[in-house]
Design a protein around this motif. Structure first.
Motif, mmCIF file in Angstrom:
data_model
loop_
_atom_site.group_PDB
_atom_site.id
_atom_site.type_symbol
_atom_site.label_atom_id
_atom_site.label_comp_id
_atom_site.label_asym_id
_atom_site.label_seq_id
_atom_site.Cartn_x
_atom_site.Cartn_y
_atom_site.Cartn_z
ATOM 1 N N ALA A 206 -72.917 -3.819 3.007
ATOM 2 C CA ALA A 206 -72.740 -3.865 1.551
ATOM 3 C C ALA A 206 -71.871 -2.734 1.035
ATOM 4 C CB ALA A 206 -74.116 -3.817 0.871
ATOM 5 N N GLY A 207 -71.387 -1.854 1.919
ATOM 6 C CA GLY A 207 -70.519 -0.763 1.514
ATOM 7 C C GLY A 207 -71.254 0.485 1.080
ATOM 8 N N VAL A 208 -72.557 0.581 1.370
ATOM 9 C CA VAL A 208 -73.355 1.756 0.989
ATOM 10 C C VAL A 208 -73.481 2.662 2.197
ATOM 11 C CG1 VAL A 208 -75.572 2.581 0.127
ATOM 12 C CG2 VAL A 208 -74.628 0.417 -0.715
ATOM 13 N N MET A 209 -73.027 3.916 2.043
ATOM 14 C CA MET A 209 -73.162 4.922 3.104
ATOM 15 C C MET A 209 -74.394 5.764 2.796
ATOM 16 S SD MET A 209 -69.115 5.834 2.970
ATOM 17 C CE MET A 209 -69.115 5.430 1.225
ATOM 18 N N ALA A 210 -75.378 5.724 3.710
ATOM 19 C CA ALA A 210 -76.659 6.384 3.454
ATOM 20 C C ALA A 210 -76.946 7.374 4.566
ATOM 21 C CB ALA A 210 -77.783 5.354 3.367
ATOM 22 N N ALA A 211 -77.558 8.512 4.206
ATOM 23 C CA ALA A 211 -77.895 9.550 5.178
ATOM 24 C C ALA A 211 -79.113 10.313 4.688
ATOM 25 C CB ALA A 211 -76.728 10.510 5.394
ATOM 26 N N LEU A 212 -79.903 10.811 5.642
ATOM 27 C CA LEU A 212 -81.048 11.669 5.335
ATOM 28 C C LEU A 212 -80.700 13.087 5.776
ATOM 29 C CD1 LEU A 212 -83.984 11.964 4.353
ATOM 30 C CD2 LEU A 212 -84.718 11.564 6.708
ATOM 31 N N VAL A 213 -80.817 14.040 4.831
ATOM 32 C CA VAL A 213 -80.439 15.427 5.073
ATOM 33 C C VAL A 213 -81.688 16.290 5.004
ATOM 34 C CG1 VAL A 213 -78.981 17.336 4.301
ATOM 35 C CG2 VAL A 213 -78.187 14.977 4.049
ATOM 36 N N SER A 214 -81.843 17.207 5.966
ATOM 37 C CA SER A 214 -83.010 18.094 5.993
ATOM 38 C C SER A 214 -82.903 19.147 4.901
ATOM 39 C CB SER A 214 -83.117 18.773 7.359
ATOM 40 O OG SER A 214 -82.045 19.677 7.546
ATOM 41 N N ALA A 215 -83.969 19.920 4.748
ATOM 42 C CA ALA A 215 -83.989 20.969 3.728
ATOM 43 C C ALA A 215 -82.921 22.024 3.986
ATOM 44 C CB ALA A 215 -85.375 21.615 3.680
ATOM 45 N N GLU A 216 -82.499 22.184 5.246
ATOM 46 C CA GLU A 216 -81.476 23.171 5.592
ATOM 47 C C GLU A 216 -80.069 22.608 5.472
ATOM 48 O OE1 GLU A 216 -83.976 22.358 7.637
ATOM 49 O OE2 GLU A 216 -85.304 24.030 7.088
ATOM 50 N N GLY A 217 -79.923 21.353 5.010
ATOM 51 C CA GLY A 217 -78.602 20.750 4.876
ATOM 52 C C GLY A 217 -78.083 20.151 6.160
ATOM 53 N N ARG A 218 -78.992 19.902 7.132
ATOM 54 C CA ARG A 218 -78.590 19.314 8.409
ATOM 55 C C ARG A 218 -78.834 17.807 8.395
ATOM 56 N NH1 ARG A 218 -75.539 23.098 11.151
ATOM 57 N NH2 ARG A 218 -76.417 25.173 10.700
ATOM 58 N N LEU A 219 -77.948 17.086 9.099
ATOM 59 C CA LEU A 219 -78.037 15.627 9.132
ATOM 60 C C LEU A 219 -79.137 15.198 10.097
ATOM 61 C CD1 LEU A 219 -76.670 13.057 8.045
ATOM 62 C CD2 LEU A 219 -75.189 13.096 10.063
ATOM 63 N N ARG A 220 -80.111 14.411 9.583
ATOM 64 C CA ARG A 220 -81.182 13.909 10.439
ATOM 65 C C ARG A 220 -80.877 12.509 10.948
ATOM 66 N NH1 ARG A 220 -87.133 14.772 8.189
ATOM 67 N NH2 ARG A 220 -87.451 13.593 10.133
ATOM 68 N N VAL A 221 -80.456 11.615 10.049
ATOM 69 C CA VAL A 221 -80.130 10.255 10.444
ATOM 70 C C VAL A 221 -79.169 9.700 9.405
ATOM 71 C CG1 VAL A 221 -82.009 9.119 9.191
ATOM 72 C CG2 VAL A 221 -81.128 8.046 11.256
ATOM 73 N N ALA A 222 -78.330 8.746 9.821
ATOM 74 C CA ALA A 222 -77.381 8.118 8.892
ATOM 75 C C ALA A 222 -77.040 6.740 9.417
ATOM 76 C CB ALA A 222 -76.118 8.969 8.749
ATOM 77 N N ASN A 223 -76.617 5.838 8.520
ATOM 78 C CA ASN A 223 -76.198 4.524 8.982
ATOM 79 C C ASN A 223 -74.758 4.594 9.500
ATOM 80 O OD1 ASN A 223 -74.772 4.714 6.615
ATOM 81 N ND2 ASN A 223 -75.432 2.718 5.793
ATOM 82 N N GLN A 224 -74.327 3.497 10.111
ATOM 83 C CA GLN A 224 -73.030 3.503 10.794
ATOM 84 C C GLN A 224 -71.879 3.716 9.817
ATOM 85 O OE1 GLN A 224 -73.235 3.539 13.919
ATOM 86 N NE2 GLN A 224 -71.120 3.428 14.608
ATOM 87 N N ALA A 225 -71.990 3.196 8.585
ATOM 88 C CA ALA A 225 -70.909 3.363 7.608
ATOM 89 C C ALA A 225 -70.692 4.836 7.288
ATOM 90 C CB ALA A 225 -71.243 2.582 6.334
ATOM 91 N N PHE A 226 -71.731 5.617 7.131
ATOM 92 C CA PHE A 226 -71.601 7.047 6.863
ATOM 93 C C PHE A 226 -71.009 7.772 8.063
ATOM 94 C CE2 PHE A 226 -72.806 10.858 4.527
ATOM 95 C CZ PHE A 226 -72.873 11.809 5.549
ATOM 96 N N LEU A 227 -71.513 7.465 9.259
ATOM 97 C CA LEU A 227 -71.057 8.187 10.455
ATOM 98 C C LEU A 227 -69.581 7.959 10.723
ATOM 99 C CD1 LEU A 227 -74.127 7.553 12.805
ATOM 100 C CD2 LEU A 227 -73.560 9.633 11.539
ATOM 101 N N LEU A 228 -69.105 6.707 10.561
ATOM 102 C CA LEU A 228 -67.701 6.429 10.823
ATOM 103 C C LEU A 228 -66.799 7.146 9.815
ATOM 104 C CD1 LEU A 228 -67.833 2.616 11.717
ATOM 105 C CD2 LEU A 228 -67.511 4.550 13.276
ATOM 106 N N ARG A 229 -67.199 7.213 8.547
ATOM 107 C CA ARG A 229 -66.382 7.883 7.535
ATOM 108 C C ARG A 229 -66.442 9.399 7.682
ATOM 109 N NH1 ARG A 229 -65.536 4.887 2.767
ATOM 110 N NH2 ARG A 229 -64.414 6.744 2.024
#
Length: 815
Positions: free
Chosen positions: A215-238
């Motif tokens: 659907a064109g939505v780039m989603a990611a979960l960021v920890s309290a320290e600003g580190r990437l925990r998980v993201a969908n493929q659209a976010f990772l590729l961009r």
């Protein structure tokens, strides 16, 4: 708010700041005292003039005294007594209101370890106003809480992260407080049962993440320290490209993004030709804490006319999240709510409200509208509000309100936590505490009644031996004995609902039990009620006490008869229930397994919805005074739960009631042949010979048992408690049987028997008690002993003695 006890006015909570030196002394003087002081001052001036003869010196001395007095009076006017005297006593109603909290249990103890104050939630969770740290905690919880209290006395603060009260998981914080720091404040809060971050990780790393990417939505979960925990493929590729997308965990998200001079947001790796993106930040913790955050990004290449498309992307994202979220415009109207929000708010499909205020009770409409208005300005800040949902009782829930921007018409994001699980646990703990307290009371009452009834029944039996039918006293004695037996059945009901009765389980089939009791049911229900019995095929055998199971069926049939005063149909059904059927039922209490079901239905008046949750509570009855004890259904519940089964009621006013009982199918252990039920033993003789040591602390029970055994032919030596029993045992050359009460003062029966068995290992023992054998089994813990529950008749006592002697002789013969 309920206070267990309140300190007196001279404790630290109400003590003032204390004395203020001479100034406070002046304030406490009366007019007579001031006149006396003035007189003394004049006498002092006179003596000084007489001794020195210098009028100037005496006048200077008098002026100094006047100046000091004037200064004190001025200080009194500037600092009134209320500011320097004793502080006003503490307003305890204000303190009780202060500690009253919806989701935090609070208790206050003093230095002597006494409970000063506690709120209602503390009493609900702990089963009463129990003084910390002596709380009913699981495992090492009490020890950890005690150590936290010691740490608070020493350092000012202590805590425990993981303690449990039954199924409720708690976190404890202990603070030292008070003007003299003589008090401890104990705060208990429940752990959040829903791990939002964990749920988002699971969804974004699965099909939901792929759907958002399409659907064109780039989603990611960021920890309290600003580190990437998980993201969908659209976010990772961009953000990282194909090569680095496989190794993204723990990377700094700030380095993946950049802002230009105009404030537009871009992915850093895309360079100057990058497409600007719009980012929605969804915090997963309260605004005043630093925690993980969910990021949703959309391409900014859309004009004002296309903002609905961007909003539809966000709605797609919200629909896939497992917690309740809704979007509200600047005028306070709902734009969108996901299914989790509708479920938590109790919104039915097709009946969506127009305003958030439509969800809450009248008193909360104004505060909710004001909070949404404050956050609709576009500032990305949030706050929590405790509200009460309409139609869901008075229990408050927490709603989070966050201001958002960049989503077209959407101005406010609402999140609602589904607290039904937490509320259910609170109700479970409260109900379990209540049942435990009533069960303990019932066990003690039953024990005392059983001792009294043993003496009454035994005396009646001894009197009947001296009277024959036709005597003037025979019928009166029989009437006394009949009433005593009725009282004995009432004590068995008390033990049944508290799950402390003695069961004799057997492997049986439900149709056989119903067949045995059906002839009695027809007499009980009368001619106006028709009995209909249906049995299903493929029923598995169950393990239960047939006598108690018959009692369950009779109790349910009698209740059904009373619900059909004008007549009707009583239907009893049996049918198998497979593990797959249990899963389809979706019942959270029943584990998936094979069950044999017993259903008792009537066509009576039904049970009102507000009464249905209370029907299994002890002493609850809707019958008129004198027509019911309130123990019938609670007895049924206790028997079924003690047999490892489940019982559920279903009723609608005017449409009848049905009770469904599920008993687990008994599976014989592999390799062990199923043994048939033991054959009924032949009736034992009422006469015998031998020497018996009888140990019983109740005088009336001991006297009746001694007379009954002596009349049966035995030689009886008695003792009133355990230590005396050991003395009698040491002085006797021969003992054929020891009969002992279990619970006695100073030394109980099991302790006495262990000391006797140490000297004579094969000594036959018969225990008797007013408590149930199931309840006493752990404390007895002795092999080869018989048990006789109170109350018992003279014949039952003689049979039990004869059987215990025969079993002992059998063990010796095969030894």
């Amino acid at each position: 708010m309920t206070a267990q006890s309140l300190p007196s006015a001279d404790t630290d909570f109400s003590r003032g700041v204390g004395a203020a030196g001479p100034l406070s002394a002046i304030q406490g003087l009366s007019r007579i005292d001031l006149a006396l002081l003035g007189g003394l001052a004049l006498v002092s001036v006179g003596l000084l003039f007489w001794a020195t003869g210098d009028a100037v010196l005496a006048a200077g001395f008098l002026a100094g005294l006047a100046l000091a007095a004037g200064g004190m009076i001025l200080a009194r006017r500037l600092f009134p007594a209320a500011a320097v005297g004793e502080a006003a006593p503490t307003d305890w109603s204000m303190l009780r209101a202060a500690v009253n909290h919806d989701d935090i249990a609070i208790a206050i103890t003093d230095r002597a370890g006494r409970l000063v104050c506690a709120n209602d939630l503390f009493a609900t969770w702990m089963g009463g106003f129990v003084t910390p740290p002596g709380l009913p905690l699981e495992g090492r919880g009490a020890e950890l809480l005690k150590n936290a209290g010691r740490t608070a006395w020493r350092d000012g603060e202590g805590g425990v992260d993981e303690i449990a009260v039954g199924p409720l998981q708690l976190r404890a914080q202990v603070l030292r407080s008070g003007q003299a720091e003589d008090y401890l404040i104990w705060r208990f809060s429940a752990h959040e049962r829903l791990d939002l971050a964990g749920e988002i990780v699971r969804h974004l790393d699965g099909p939901a993440g792929r759907t958002l990417a399409q659907a064109g939505v780039m989603a990611a979960l960021v920890s309290a320290e600003g580190r990437l925990r998980v993201a969908n493929q659209a976010f990772l590729l961009r953000a990282l490209g194909e090569e680095d997308a496989l190794h993204y965990a723990g990377r700094d998200v700030a380095g993946m993004l950049r802002l230009d001079d105009a404030g537009a947001l871009y992915f850093a790796r895309e360079g100057d030709r990058a497409t600007p993106v719009r980012m929605l930040q969804i915090p997963l913790t309260p605004a005043d804490t630093h925690g993980p955050m969910l990021l949703a990004m959309l391409d900014e290449e859309i004009g004002p006319a296309d903002r609905g498309t961007a909003q539809s992307y966000v709605e797609t994202l919200l629909s896939l999240l497992p917690f309740g979220l809704a979007l509200v415009d600047r005028d306070g109207r709902f734009l969108y709510m996901n299914r989790a929000f509708m479920r938590a708010a109790g919104v039915a499909d097709g009946k969506k409200p127009r305003y958030p205020g439509d969800l809450v009770v009248g008193e909360d409409k104004g505060p909710l509208a004001d909070m949404i208005r404050r956050h609709s300005s576009g500032q990305q800040v949030g706050g929590d509000l405790s509200i009460r949902l309409a139609g869901q009782g008075d229990e408050p829930v927490s709603m989070r309100v966050v201001g958002v921007r960049g989503l077209g018409e959407a101005a406010v994001l609402l999140s609602l936590k589904d607290s039904s699980e937490e509320s259910r646990l609170k109700r479970q703990v409260a109900q379990a505490s209540k049942m435990q307290a009533v069960g303990q009371l019932a066990g003690g009452v039953a024990h005392d009644f059983n001792n009294i009834l043993t003496a009454v029944l035994g005396s009646c039996d001894l009197m009947l031996m001296r009277h024959t039918p036709g005597d003037s006293d025979y019928d009166d004695i029989q009437q006394i004995r009949s009433n005593a037996n009725r009282a004995a059945s009432l004590t068995r009901q008390l033990l049944a609902f508290s799950r402390q009765q003695t069961l004799r389980p057997q492997i049986l089939q439900l149709p056989d039990v119903i067949s045995e009791v059906s002839h009695l049911l027809k007499r009980l229900i009368g001619d106006t009620v028709q009995l209909s019995v249906h049995h299903g095929r493929g029923l598995g055998a169950v393990r239960a006490d047939p006598g108690q199971l018959e009692q369950v069926i009779i109790n349910l049939a009698v209740n059904a008869r009373d619900a059909m005063p004008g007549g009707g149909t009583l239907t009893i059904e049996t049918y198998p229930v497979s593990a797959a059927d249990v899963r389809q039922m979706g019942n959270e209490f029943m584990p998936p397994a094979d069950y044999s079901a017993l259903k008792v239905s009537d066509t009576g008046t039904g049970i009102p919805a507000e009464v249905l949750p209370k029907i299994f509570e002890p002493f609850f009855t809707t019958k008129d005074v004198g027509k019911g004890t309130g123990l019938g259904l609670s007895t049924v519940y206790g028997i079924i739960k003690q047999s490892a089964g489940f019982i559920f009621a279903d009723s609608k006013p005017g449409a009848g009631t049905s009770f469904t009982i599920y008993l687990p199918v008994h599976r014989a252990e592999s390799g062990v042949p199923a043994t048939p039920p033991p054959a009924a033993k032949a009736k034992k003789s009422q006469w015998g010979t031998g020497t018996i040591l009888l140990v019983e602390d109740e005088d009336m029970v001991r006297a009746v048992a001694e007379r009954a055994l002596t009349r049966a032919g035995y030689t009886v030596v008695t003792a009133s408690q355990g230590e005396e029993g050991l003395e009698r045992f040491a002085a006797m050359d021969k003992i054929d049987l020891v009969i002992s009460d279990v619970v006695m003062p100073t030394m109980d029966g099991p302790t006495m028997v262990r000391a006797m068995r140490a000297k004579r290992a094969s000594l036959p023992v018969l225990f008797m008690s007013g408590y149930a054998e199931e309840q006493l089994r752990q404390s007895i813990n002795i092999d080869d002993v018989a048990f006789l529950p109170k109350p018992f008749s003279v014949a039952q006592l003689a049979e039990a003695v004869s059987m215990a002697l025969d079993d002992a002789a059998h063990r010796v013969g095969h030894g």
